[in-house]
Design a protein around this motif. Structure first.
Motif, PDB file in Angstrom:
ATOM      1  N   GLU A 192       0.848  -1.183   0.000  1.00 27.32           N
ATOM      2  CA  GLU A 192       0.000   0.000   0.000  1.00 27.32           C
ATOM      3  C   GLU A 192       0.890   1.241   0.000  1.00 27.32           C
ATOM      4  O   GLU A 192       2.061   1.191   0.362  1.00 27.32           O
ATOM      5  N   GLY A 193       0.296   2.349  -0.426  1.00 30.26           N
ATOM      6  CA  GLY A 193       1.028   3.616  -0.451  1.00 30.26           C
ATOM      7  C   GLY A 193       1.589   3.915  -1.826  1.00 30.26           C
ATOM      8  O   GLY A 193       1.764   3.023  -2.663  1.00 30.26           O
ATOM      9  N   GLU A 194       1.857   5.204  -2.050  1.00 26.79           N
ATOM     10  CA  GLU A 194       2.449   5.642  -3.311  1.00 26.79           C
ATOM     11  C   GLU A 194       3.899   5.174  -3.361  1.00 26.79           C
ATOM     12  O   GLU A 194       4.699   5.476  -2.464  1.00 26.79           O
ATOM     13  N   PRO A 195       4.280   4.414  -4.381  1.00 24.68           N
ATOM     14  CA  PRO A 195       5.644   3.880  -4.397  1.00 24.68           C
ATOM     15  C   PRO A 195       6.699   4.960  -4.639  1.00 24.68           C
ATOM     16  O   PRO A 195       6.468   5.929  -5.367  1.00 24.68           O
ATOM     17  N   VAL A 196       7.840   4.777  -4.012  1.00 25.62           N
ATOM     18  CA  VAL A 196       9.017   5.596  -4.272  1.00 25.62           C
ATOM     19  C   VAL A 196       9.704   5.025  -5.501  1.00 25.62           C
ATOM     20  O   VAL A 196       9.963   3.816  -5.575  1.00 25.62           O
ATOM     21  N   SER A 197      10.006   5.864  -6.477  1.00 30.16           N
ATOM     22  CA  SER A 197      10.695   5.416  -7.682  1.00 30.16           C
ATOM     23  C   SER A 197      12.201   5.484  -7.458  1.00 30.16           C
ATOM     24  O   SER A 197      12.731   6.520  -7.042  1.00 30.16           O
ATOM     25  N   VAL A 198      12.866   4.371  -7.706  1.00 26.90           N
ATOM     26  CA  VAL A 198      14.324   4.293  -7.572  1.00 26.90           C
ATOM     27  C   VAL A 198      14.867   3.754  -8.883  1.00 26.90           C
ATOM     28  O   VAL A 198      14.478   2.654  -9.310  1.00 26.90           O
ATOM     29  N   SER A 199      15.754   4.504  -9.521  1.00 30.19           N
ATOM     30  CA  SER A 199      16.292   4.058 -10.810  1.00 30.19           C
ATOM     31  C   SER A 199      17.801   4.189 -10.812  1.00 30.19           C
ATOM     32  O   SER A 199      18.394   4.980 -10.068  1.00 30.19           O
ATOM     33  N   GLY A 200      18.426   3.382 -11.658  1.00 28.86           N
ATOM     34  CA  GLY A 200      19.877   3.433 -11.780  1.00 28.86           C
ATOM     35  C   GLY A 200      20.395   2.202 -12.478  1.00 28.86           C
ATOM     36  O   GLY A 200      19.629   1.306 -12.862  1.00 28.86           O
ATOM     37  N   PRO A 201      21.709   2.103 -12.660  1.00 25.73           N
ATOM     38  CA  PRO A 201      22.298   0.925 -13.298  1.00 25.73           C
ATOM     39  C   PRO A 201      21.946  -0.348 -12.530  1.00 25.73           C
ATOM     40  O   PRO A 201      21.851  -0.322 -11.291  1.00 25.73           O
ATOM     41  N   ALA A 223      13.315  12.356  -3.628  1.00 23.31           N
ATOM     42  CA  ALA A 223      12.863  11.726  -2.385  1.00 23.31           C
ATOM     43  C   ALA A 223      14.051  11.070  -1.686  1.00 23.31           C
ATOM     44  O   ALA A 223      15.007  10.651  -2.338  1.00 23.31           O
ATOM     45  N   PRO A 224      14.019  10.961  -0.361  1.00 25.29           N
ATOM     46  CA  PRO A 224      15.100  10.264   0.339  1.00 25.29           C
ATOM     47  C   PRO A 224      15.147   8.795  -0.090  1.00 25.29           C
ATOM     48  O   PRO A 224      14.104   8.159  -0.269  1.00 25.29           O
ATOM     49  N   LEU A 225      16.338   8.283  -0.262  1.00 22.89           N
ATOM     50  CA  LEU A 225      16.481   6.867  -0.582  1.00 22.89           C
ATOM     51  C   LEU A 225      16.151   6.052   0.676  1.00 22.89           C
ATOM     52  O   LEU A 225      16.768   6.254   1.721  1.00 22.89           O
ATOM     53  N   PRO A 226      15.177   5.148   0.603  1.00 23.04           N
ATOM     54  CA  PRO A 226      14.805   4.384   1.799  1.00 23.04           C
ATOM     55  C   PRO A 226      15.962   3.555   2.342  1.00 23.04           C
ATOM     56  O   PRO A 226      16.818   3.098   1.579  1.00 23.04           O
ATOM     57  N   VAL A 227      15.972   3.378   3.646  1.00 24.11           N
ATOM     58  CA  VAL A 227      16.939   2.478   4.295  1.00 24.11           C
ATOM     59  C   VAL A 227      16.298   1.099   4.364  1.00 24.11           C
ATOM     60  O   VAL A 227      15.216   0.930   4.931  1.00 24.11           O
ATOM     61  N   LEU A 228      16.964   0.124   3.773  1.00 23.02           N
ATOM     62  CA  LEU A 228      16.412  -1.230   3.725  1.00 23.02           C
ATOM     63  C   LEU A 228      16.845  -2.037   4.952  1.00 23.02           C
ATOM     64  O   LEU A 228      17.961  -1.867   5.444  1.00 23.02           O
ATOM     65  N   PRO A 229      15.987  -2.915   5.427  1.00 18.13           N
ATOM     66  CA  PRO A 229      16.396  -3.790   6.552  1.00 18.13           C
ATOM     67  C   PRO A 229      17.424  -4.793   6.071  1.00 18.13           C
ATOM     68  O   PRO A 229      17.499  -5.103   4.876  1.00 18.13           O
TER      69      PRO A 229
END
Length: 231
Positions: A192-201, A223-229
């Motif tokens: 749920e929620g509006e997804p954060v778009s992350v792009s790159g190689p 947008a801030p890059l999310p911190v992943l667990p």
């Protein structure tokens, strides 16, 4: 469709490449820190050898490890060994895994990994390939994320995206590869929620998802890059 025969061939190739690279080290280099916090290169080599034996257990219907404590103790025991012993152990344990995987079997069966995780037996060879390839990078001896094949990188992003899908600790994400595999997209994280778009190689995307890099070079549209667990 998972092709375990194809993946086993890739495991053989990756293992040979790793063993050749390790053969250029010396005892002092094996005792030096790896890129994984708290682990020397010897810890990584010990882990790779014991992982091969653990996956033999999985294929043959036994628990992957006796216990988490035993797994850690085995790595700590084997980490200080000299290069010759590390090479012999990794070579022999890798051969045991490949022999076990060559036995005719029902590859559609469900197997159990650590912590109650289940999967198709056909994906065990790819799981081993991930261990060999990423830990080769973790050794810090000249093999980098950008040296991994486009096929492997895309499949590992597939695998990690699936792993993070539905994880409440990961915001909804839309991943997009640029350059190699350009245009390929993945959705992961919360549903749920509006997804954060992350792009790159692709290598940068995979490295970020796998906890191997900080996400430098990835674009998020401000947008801030999310911190992943941790995995």
């Amino acid at each position: 469709m998972i092709d375990h025969v194809h993946d086993l061939a890739a495991v053989r190739e990756a293992t040979d490449r790793l063993l050749s690279a390790i053969g250029d080290l010396d005892n002092a280099a094996v005792a030096e820190p790896s890129r994984l916090p708290g682990w020397t290169r010897g810890h990584l080599l010990a882990h790779l050898a014991r992982n091969a034996d653990a996956l033999v257990n999985v294929l043959e219907g036994r628990p992957m490890y006796v216990s988490g404590e035993a797994r850690e103790a085995d790595i700590e025991r084997d980490a200080p060994r000299p290069l010759e012993a590390q090479l012999a152990d990794l070579r022999d344990s890798s051969a045991r895994f490949l022999r076990a995987a060559d036995v005719p079997a029902d590859w559609s069966r469900t197997i159990e990994m650590r912590n109650g995780v289940t999967d198709s037996a056909a994906r065990v060879p790819f799981r081993r390939l991930v261990e060999v390839e990423l830990h080769h990078v973790d050794l810090g001896i000249g093999y980098e994320l950008t040296d991994l094949s486009e096929e492997f990188t895309a499949r590992e992003i597939d695998f990690l995206s699936e792993r993070f899908t539905g994880n409440p600790g990961v915001p909804a994400l839309r991943l997009k590869a640029t350059g190699g595999n350009g245009g390929k997209q993945w959705s992961t994280g919360r549903l749920e929620g509006e997804p954060v778009s992350v792009s790159g190689p692709p290598a940068a995307l995979m490295g970020w998802l796998a906890g191997r890099c900080d996400g430098s070079g990835l674009e998020t549209g401000g947008a801030p890059l999310p911190v992943l667990p941790p995995l």
